[in-house]
Scaffold this active site. Sequence first.
Site, PDB file in Angstrom:
ATOM      1  N   LEU A 205       0.891  -1.163   0.000  1.00 47.19           N
ATOM      2  CA  LEU A 205       0.000   0.000   0.000  1.00 47.19           C
ATOM      3  C   LEU A 205       0.923   1.204   0.000  1.00 47.19           C
ATOM      4  O   LEU A 205       1.842   1.286   0.819  1.00 47.19           O
ATOM      5  CB  LEU A 205      -0.891  -0.009   1.242  1.00 47.19           C
ATOM      6  CG  LEU A 205      -1.887   1.160   1.367  1.00 47.19           C
ATOM      7  CD1 LEU A 205      -3.138   0.703   2.123  1.00 47.19           C
ATOM      8  CD2 LEU A 205      -1.294   2.365   2.078  1.00 47.19           C
ATOM      9  N   HIS A 399       1.599  -4.553 -16.642  1.00 48.95           N
ATOM     10  CA  HIS A 399       1.048  -4.442 -15.287  1.00 48.95           C
ATOM     11  C   HIS A 399       2.048  -3.946 -14.265  1.00 48.95           C
ATOM     12  O   HIS A 399       1.688  -3.618 -13.150  1.00 48.95           O
ATOM     13  CB  HIS A 399       0.458  -5.791 -14.830  1.00 48.95           C
ATOM     14  CG  HIS A 399       1.448  -6.744 -14.240  1.00 48.95           C
ATOM     15  ND1 HIS A 399       2.603  -7.127 -14.883  1.00 48.95           N
ATOM     16  CD2 HIS A 399       1.454  -7.407 -13.058  1.00 48.95           C
ATOM     17  CE1 HIS A 399       3.281  -7.994 -14.124  1.00 48.95           C
ATOM     18  NE2 HIS A 399       2.602  -8.167 -13.008  1.00 48.95           N
TER      19      HIS A 399
END
Lengths: 476, 541
Positions: A205, A399
């Site tokens: 995160l 990605h």
Amino acid sequence: MNLAQFKQVSEVEWKIAPFGKMRVPAVIFADQALIRDMDDKVFEQLTNVATLPGIVQAAYAMPDAHWGYGFPIGGVAAFDADAGGVVSAGGVGFDISCGVRTLHTGLRADEVAPLKQRLADRLFARIPAGVGSTGPLRLNANEMDAMLRGGARWAVEHGYGSAADLDRIEEHGYMAGAEPDQVSDQAKRRQRDEIGTLGSGNHYLELQEIVEIHDTKAADRFRLRVGEVVVSIHCGSRGLGHQIGTEFLKQMVIAAPGYGIELPDRELACAPINSSLGQAYLGAMRAAINCALANRQVITHLTRQVFADLLPGTHLTLIYDVSHNTCKLESHTVDGQSRRLYVHRKGATRAFGPGYPALPNELRDIGQPVLIGGSMGTASYILVGTETGMTRAFSSACHGAGRAMSRHQATRQWHGRTLMDELAGQGVLIRSPSLRGVAEEAPGAYKDVGAVVEAADRAGLACKVARLKPLVCIKG
Amino acid sequence: MKTYIVGGAVRDRLLGLPVADRDHVVVGATPDAMVALGYQPVGKDFPVFLHPKTHEEYALARTERKSGHGYKGFKVYAAPEVTLEEDLRRRDLTINAMAEDAAGALVDPYGGQRDLAAKIFRHVSEAFAEDPVRILRLARFAARFTDFVVAPETNALMRQMVDNGEIDALVPERVWQEIARGLMEAQPSRMFQVLRDCGALARLFPEIDRLFGVPQPPQHHPEIDAGVHVMLVVDWAARQGMSLPVRFAALTHDLGKGVTPPELWPRHHGHEARSVELVRALSERIRVPADCRDLAVAVARDHGNAHRALELRPGTVVELLERVDAFRRPERFEAFLQACECDFRGRPGYEDKPFPEPDYLRQALQAAQTIDAAEVARSVEPARIREAIFQARTRAVAASRSQGAHWEHFPHQADMGVRGIGPTLAAAFEQTALAMTAVVTDPSGVAANEAVDIRCEAPDDELLLVDWLNALILEMAARRMLFGRFEVRLDGHHLHATAWGEPVDLDKHRPAVEIKGATYTELRVRKNDAGQWLAQCVVDV
């Protein structure tokens, strides 16, 4: 890789004409430097994919392609069920629906700066990360099935986030056709208290600052402004997805001969889409997609709580949520004809261009945000789907950066603590339960994500919109 | 009075074989005349004498007439007027019914030379039928003269003897005597083949006869038929010059397969226990000597365990050693291992296959023998002595077993390769599990506080490795545990293991990364050139 084995179509497109048992050509999108550095295994795996029954048009590899399991990571392949097409557990990967979502904070970097340490500590304390961590809720059998059917929508119904989030998630927050009954008890047992956990490895995160805009029109539409701070979350379907991948891979390996499928590599195990095993896998895999969507939704909620505590009045709004390990039934135009195809993206991001009907209203005319995660401490990018991309690799883009060296090498080259100090010196705060994990994920162990994104942009797969620089990284 | 060399000595000389014993027939003499010449009378039933110097046997020419069932029911007629031809006529086979006079001239009234050249066992006369031992003798000759065949009329005659019950009159001692001699011949299977062809096997050894036509799993028994297998095993034992007890054990080790209910074929689960019962009964019936019987019982009971030796827990290995009485009778244990090896090799294509189990068991015995039982006994209270010795031996076997076992990581671009190496497949699987734990944390830092039971199965060794690791990954994830010690038992492609570990403790273990799954990438399970097992694959992290 040896460039002589390709026919160079353009500066960033390389083609391998069918040979041996290949049914279609193989195509790699990359510039010369990237393709030269690619592992020979990419060639082998991509040409193996091209031999699978019912494959349509070509087997594609994105600029960040590297050696995966059966399929290369960064591989895209579409199959026609009516032409004997197959679905492959290896073609989706173990971490089903692993993906990235990015949220506006509405805050400027200078507003966040004084709180950076505290935000880092509070996020690290709040978001369960790493081995053995458990999430904020424990699911009973009924709730597990409801979650597997409802995805992010289930999470929103349980108070994690708002309905507005759902429009900014692929499939509007939940994947139809999920069949919790096809998910084994073991997979459910593994997931029982893992909802709302980051996991480990390359999951993270991050708080990121928008540092450069490449496409002002799209940036405006995505409300991206230089100097503003966003939050990106990278994680997947956790233990449930891994277990489903593991179990179906074995079943497909065992069943393949019965379906008359010759496997050049066991990891390529697959089953006809129109078979009971193929359908069972699709049902379970879709349930895992919902699991990943619910997971990112719950983590979003935990993140919002931390911001609300430290910076009352902040609203984190979702820019978009993409998954990059999936197999989805989509409409694509092939040779002028619209066909329904099962598109496998293994380490590849869907990148719908302008006008695609599945996009939410407010994005339909501009195209889909394509979120490209960097490695820890390096830049991330936001791109936008293009019209040309829709005719290239079934609307797919890269990605991430892709590893350049093994974890083994990385731990020999870097030391976790030193690395964290160095990154802190560059203004990037790392929080992680594992110093060895940090060393294994050293930025230097990854390819240059900038080069990957540049190649994707030049190949017309997706168009660069903004570059993000990390401020805080909570590492699983 | 005239003397002739007769029987086997004549036959063997014509065959160019070394002649051990010479039997003589004396025509035209009386017992008194023999004694007068200094011959020493022996034998209760027949007039037989030993030569005063050579001690070779001299029998007066005689005829025999059957007077009842079995070989004792004879009337013997020995008199000076009995001719050589009459004497030869009462003998069993034409090749044994030849004589040679003192000048070396051959007397062959019944075509013995012809049958010798044609390699045929043919009875001399209907008198063959008067003695059922002749069936056993003929069968034994077949095991010695391996390229001879039985004349059809002789086989028919023997079948008749079986059908009319003559065969049942054989006394047990005589059966064992002939069978034991036949087992020591070059190719014992031929003895059983002859007995089977005339129906005698079903009467004398129904437990062996029943094995024919019973299927076994082809993956372990390419020959499939249990009877064929047992015959290959006794022949292998004969070729290796094994002792009589080993050959008898080879013959009887699988008797239990003959009574497996057909609906369970080709599997023979638990046949070892049934074999033991049958071996005991058979040994009792034909008075098998104790040394042969005891070894046969041990081999029948534990040959399966010997074949699985590398997969047994150390404690089970010690139990096996104790059961076979290896500590007190190492020579019996050696014979046990020899018989088990014959069982292994007695399968088509297994002649040169690696069979490390006997060496492993020898090594285990050596390790267990290092335990000084007397010293252990002194250190514990009397009630616990047995258990304490057993535990000490088990630890010694466990230590010897992990010799040379180790694990390592190998690089993979995105993930991690785990490799285990060990003396056995099970040990290699244990090491691979350690290598996997080492991806997360230092395995030596994981306390073995809790045991978790793990079972899996897969169609082959490689898929089984992946299954084993994935089963561990599931337990690690679902229980939030780390494992630092493993014990794996393999039974074919069934794995049963115990993993010991403790809950993840972030401060203590500092786990680096979570493992998502074991993959088929770089998946290999095989024996390396050093004879060690290697098991490896890449795990996705």
